[in-house]
Design a protein around this motif. Structure first.
Motif, PDB file in Angstrom:
ATOM      1  N   ASN A  22       0.824  -1.222   0.000  1.00 46.56           N
ATOM      2  CA  ASN A  22       0.000   0.000   0.000  1.00 46.56           C
ATOM      3  C   ASN A  22       0.852   1.264   0.000  1.00 46.56           C
ATOM      4  O   ASN A  22       0.376   2.330  -0.357  1.00 46.56           O
ATOM      5  CB  ASN A  22      -0.923   0.012   1.234  1.00 46.56           C
ATOM      6  CG  ASN A  22      -2.038  -0.999   1.068  1.00 46.56           C
ATOM      7  OD1 ASN A  22      -2.585  -1.161  -0.026  1.00 46.56           O
ATOM      8  ND2 ASN A  22      -2.370  -1.705   2.156  1.00 46.56           N
ATOM      9  N   LYS A  25       1.482   2.344  -3.687  1.00 48.91           N
ATOM     10  CA  LYS A  25       0.580   1.578  -4.564  1.00 48.91           C
ATOM     11  C   LYS A  25       0.217   2.402  -5.811  1.00 48.91           C
ATOM     12  O   LYS A  25      -0.139   3.574  -5.707  1.00 48.91           O
ATOM     13  CB  LYS A  25      -0.704   1.284  -3.779  1.00 48.91           C
ATOM     14  CG  LYS A  25      -1.659   0.341  -4.470  1.00 48.91           C
ATOM     15  CD  LYS A  25      -2.851   0.061  -3.542  1.00 48.91           C
ATOM     16  CE  LYS A  25      -3.715  -1.060  -4.103  1.00 48.91           C
ATOM     17  NZ  LYS A  25      -4.723  -1.481  -3.113  1.00 48.91           N
ATOM     18  N   THR A  26       0.306   1.785  -6.964  1.00 51.75           N
ATOM     19  CA  THR A  26      -0.035   2.503  -8.209  1.00 51.75           C
ATOM     20  C   THR A  26      -1.390   2.021  -8.731  1.00 51.75           C
ATOM     21  O   THR A  26      -1.895   0.987  -8.306  1.00 51.75           O
ATOM     22  CB  THR A  26       1.039   2.264  -9.294  1.00 51.75           C
ATOM     23  OG1 THR A  26       1.165   0.859  -9.511  1.00 51.75           O
ATOM     24  CG2 THR A  26       2.373   2.834  -8.883  1.00 51.75           C
ATOM     25  N   GLU A  27      -1.949   2.805  -9.643  1.00 54.75           N
ATOM     26  CA  GLU A  27      -3.291   2.521 -10.171  1.00 54.75           C
ATOM     27  C   GLU A  27      -3.401   1.136 -10.800  1.00 54.75           C
ATOM     28  O   GLU A  27      -4.449   0.504 -10.748  1.00 54.75           O
ATOM     29  CB  GLU A  27      -3.665   3.564 -11.225  1.00 54.75           C
ATOM     30  CG  GLU A  27      -4.191   4.849 -10.608  1.00 54.75           C
ATOM     31  CD  GLU A  27      -4.594   5.855 -11.673  1.00 54.75           C
ATOM     32  OE1 GLU A  27      -4.610   5.487 -12.857  1.00 54.75           O
ATOM     33  OE2 GLU A  27      -4.878   6.996 -11.291  1.00 54.75           O
ATOM     34  N   ASN A  28      -2.325   0.699 -11.423  1.00 53.65           N
ATOM     35  CA  ASN A  28      -2.376  -0.592 -12.113  1.00 53.65           C
ATOM     36  C   ASN A  28      -1.983  -1.762 -11.211  1.00 53.65           C
ATOM     37  O   ASN A  28      -1.651  -2.843 -11.699  1.00 53.65           O
ATOM     38  CB  ASN A  28      -1.515  -0.548 -13.374  1.00 53.65           C
ATOM     39  CG  ASN A  28      -0.114  -0.068 -13.060  1.00 53.65           C
ATOM     40  OD1 ASN A  28       0.289  -0.018 -11.902  1.00 53.65           O
ATOM     41  ND2 ASN A  28       0.638   0.274 -14.084  1.00 53.65           N
ATOM     42  N   GLY A  29      -1.996  -1.524  -9.889  1.00 53.69           N
ATOM     43  CA  GLY A  29      -1.732  -2.629  -8.962  1.00 53.69           C
ATOM     44  C   GLY A  29      -0.261  -2.836  -8.679  1.00 53.69           C
ATOM     45  O   GLY A  29       0.114  -3.801  -8.006  1.00 53.69           O
ATOM     46  N   ASN A  32       5.264   1.917  -6.596  1.00 51.67           N
ATOM     47  CA  ASN A  32       6.289   2.921  -6.891  1.00 51.67           C
ATOM     48  C   ASN A  32       6.793   3.445  -5.543  1.00 51.67           C
ATOM     49  O   ASN A  32       6.198   4.353  -4.958  1.00 51.67           O
ATOM     50  CB  ASN A  32       5.670   4.046  -7.732  1.00 51.67           C
ATOM     51  CG  ASN A  32       6.686   5.126  -8.050  1.00 51.67           C
ATOM     52  OD1 ASN A  32       7.846   5.049  -7.637  1.00 51.67           O
ATOM     53  ND2 ASN A  32       6.262   6.147  -8.775  1.00 51.67           N
ATOM     54  N   SER A  91       7.954   1.489 -11.698  1.00 54.34           N
ATOM     55  CA  SER A  91       6.853   0.586 -12.028  1.00 54.34           C
ATOM     56  C   SER A  91       7.182  -0.804 -11.490  1.00 54.34           C
ATOM     57  O   SER A  91       7.302  -1.763 -12.234  1.00 54.34           O
ATOM     58  CB  SER A  91       6.615   0.556 -13.537  1.00 54.34           C
ATOM     59  OG  SER A  91       7.746   0.003 -14.179  1.00 54.34           O
ATOM     60  N   PRO A 387       4.227  -4.196 -12.546  1.00 61.43           N
ATOM     61  CA  PRO A 387       3.050  -4.404 -11.698  1.00 61.43           C
ATOM     62  C   PRO A 387       2.578  -5.857 -11.735  1.00 61.43           C
ATOM     63  O   PRO A 387       1.921  -6.320 -10.805  1.00 61.43           O
ATOM     64  CB  PRO A 387       1.998  -3.494 -12.335  1.00 61.43           C
ATOM     65  CG  PRO A 387       2.757  -2.488 -13.107  1.00 61.43           C
ATOM     66  CD  PRO A 387       3.999  -3.170 -13.577  1.00 61.43           C
TER      67      PRO A 387
END
Lengths: 412, 412
Positions: A22, A25-29, A32, A91, A387
């Motif tokens: 968490n 956490k990036t949008e695509n799971g 970063n 990423s 990701p």
């Protein structure tokens, strides 16, 4: 005593990988969580918090490496060290680096909960900036700890926004005012790093554990092909010096001459830049990178030394220059370490194989400082720095069990 | 009457090319005078200034095309039009476009100074934005004039700073408040454009004049090769989907299948972009441009239609998509125009040859509007769109002489 590894709390171990993901956490799971960022800071707080009630000593050093110490019966004995890193690529995924740290944490936590005290202390480390994405190059924390690099050199390095490593280390220290800042280069009994393979070999071979025999060697090059701009509609081929045509010819010939049927050699052109790079102009320049790796230094030298001549032979009517940037020799972990880890794994009846590491790790620097070994677990399709980085829970548990047996045995 | 071409002032003509090159002069001796820029504005002022005392009518239109009119005996006759453009590429030279405009200016100035009045009016034009470098695509002024494009579409187009063509045309109009703004599409008797070849053919063949038979056809494509990111140190070739490896393979096969021994086909990959384009990651995507030109529409169709299949056949294990962006058919200037210009050149005892134009020109759009022809002069090494663009004074004079005879004969 039954296997120490049976004390591992599998669900807690697995759950904590998701919790830590968490932070950044990036949008695509993906994740970063670059070195010394706020996400890194919060992840550190999170881990320290887990251990609060367990009376485990936490300390740091001048490079913001983070250590967790389970005291041993012989307090003056050098510790057995395990760990890895919690920083990620921009990423990145949930496991690269993190697994080695959380496996170590789980082991000392399980020992403490069961009131089991090792003879020598066991320490877990999260090395600062293994990835080198925000501050290049990577493996900073382990490099400074082992004396391979100086803290002064590292402190000066800036990220893309001009922020120095030095100022971010200060921020990290002031965020954890209760942590003692110990000196670099304290004696270590031995170092074991658990990590995802980042390659597909274990998965392809259907083995749950890889005993890492060493880290392959690497040579990197910068190739510059120079031609001449021209009008694409008017210039016949006979007058052109098209740098992209020559570069493509060079690359084809490099592939033909460097690749091996056995598929052991790693030869990659990852970066290629064309100038002026517009559809209507014949390219005047192409610059590309070469990353060449091999576990055998003799072959690495032989292949790398061919590159310049292959470029020259296939560059006409353009000109070409070749510059070598890096030559890291392959290293072999001590056979004693490899065979011991292998025997601990066998005792647990886990399928294993020996293999070299294709990627670099903090263990590279530790190898020259103390007896060092590594344990790999499979990752899905061999993908990391992505990701879609994924591991199976049972493999992650198996890797932690092997690490637990290894650390325990070296500490006793 | 002796040859009209003998009235040309060779030194003035030559000198003015150097003078005009001061507007947008770059450090390396080139010219950066993009369409509707301040440099363009100052160059226009400079030319208008030369003609002030000669009572030559100057006017403009809604696209900021700039016209200079030498009145004829028959004021109502449609004019013979000559000219080209004075905008340049960011790294342009002194002659591309400029030569056609200054040759025309020299002709009407010489006629006026000698009190010679043609039957039909002779007009010189500097078309707005032939190059298309600041505002894409190019040939805007001639496109709007001939009704190929609408002024509304062009007005909306923005440069990299978000400035619209519309606002820059308004600025141009307000900078020349005394110029009448005439309508588009006024009748033209015929259009002759003089230009540097921008190719090496005349120089190689040692001819001073090229009679342009037409403009070759052009098809452009965007090719997208998609693979998968991977770690360069750990992924064996067998699991990789390296987009650059596939792209190189595709490009080699395109070269082998599209190139001709006769060296007539122009096939160029000028732009190629790799993602993520870092040395340590296996490339996941490569996007590249194709510019394919041929004077024969049948061959152009045949070659262009092969591209998609060649890409598919050589893309494994990656995937590939091919998108056609432009298909400009080849055009042939009317034989009557070509043979007349040829005969005027022969009368001047100048070495000539017929040849097609590899590059596009404003003449492309005029061709569909009125009888159109072009005259080429050699340029050094065929280089244009470059600070090293260079022509010989005697060739520049010869080209202007041929243009003078042509324009005069069509006007009488």
């Amino acid at each position: 005593m039954k296997h120490i590894s049976s004390l591992i709390n599998n669900n807690r171990l697995w759950q904590r990988h998701n919790e830590l993901a968490n932070h950044g956490k990036t949008e695509n799971g993906g994740v970063n969580r670059q070195a010394l960022s706020n996400e890194d800071l919060h992840a550190r707080k999170h881990i320290i918090n887990w251990l609060k009630k367990l009376n485990i000593e936490v300390y740091t050093d001048g490079a913001a490496n983070l250590f967790f110490r389970l005291e041993g019966i012989n307090k003056n004995s050098p510790p057995v060290l395990t760990g890895s890193h919690i920083d990620s690529q921009p990423s990145g995924g949930k496991y690269d680096g993190v697994f080695g740290v959380l496996a170590g944490i789980e082991i000392i936590e399980a020992l403490r909960e069961n009131n089991i005290v090792p003879k020598s202390p066991i320490e877990v480390v999260a090395w600062m900036n293994e990835e080198g994405s925000r501050f290049a190059p990577g493996m900073m924390g382990s490099g400074v700890y082992t004396g391979t690099r100086s803290i002064e050199d590292i402190n000066r390095i800036k990220d893309d926004n001009g922020i120095t490593v030095s100022s971010e280390i200060k921020k990290m220290h002031s965020s954890f005012p209760n942590l003692e800042i110990k000196e670099f280069g304290r004696e270590i009994k031995c170092y074991i790093e658990a990590h995802i393979e980042q390659g597909p070999v274990l998965e392809l071979e259907q083995k749950q554990i890889g005993i890492v025999t060493g880290i392959q060697g690497k040579r990197t090059f910068k190739i510059e092909v120079t031609g001449e701009e021209n009008h694409v509609g008017t210039s016949p081929r006979i007058v052109r010096r098209d740098a992209l045509v020559s570069a493509v010819n060079i690359i084809e010939n490099l592939h033909n001459n460097i690749w091996d049927n056995e598929d052991v050699t790693r030869f990659t052109i990852g970066k290629l830049i064309v100038e002026p790079n517009v559809p209507s102009v014949v390219p005047s320049k192409v610059v590309f990178s070469i990353d060449l790796r091999h576990p055998d230094e003799k072959i690495l030298i032989e292949l790398g030394d061919k590159i310049s001549q292959i470029c020259l032979d296939n560059s006409k009517p353009c000109t070409v220059t070749t510059k070598e940037l890096v030559h890291d020799k392959p290293l072999k972990f001590p056979e004693k370490m490899v065979s011991k880890i292998e025997s601990f794994t066998k005792k647990l009846n886990i399928d294993l194989m020996r293999l070299p590491s294709g990627a670099g790790h903090d263990a590279r620097y530790l190898h020259y400082f103390c007896p060092t070994g590594m344990i790999f677990i499979p990752c899905k399709n061999g993908i990391s720095h992505s990701p879609s980085e994924s591991v199976k829970k049972e493999d992650l548990v198996a890797g932690t069990q092997v690490l637990a047996e290894t650390v325990w045995n070296f500490a006793n």
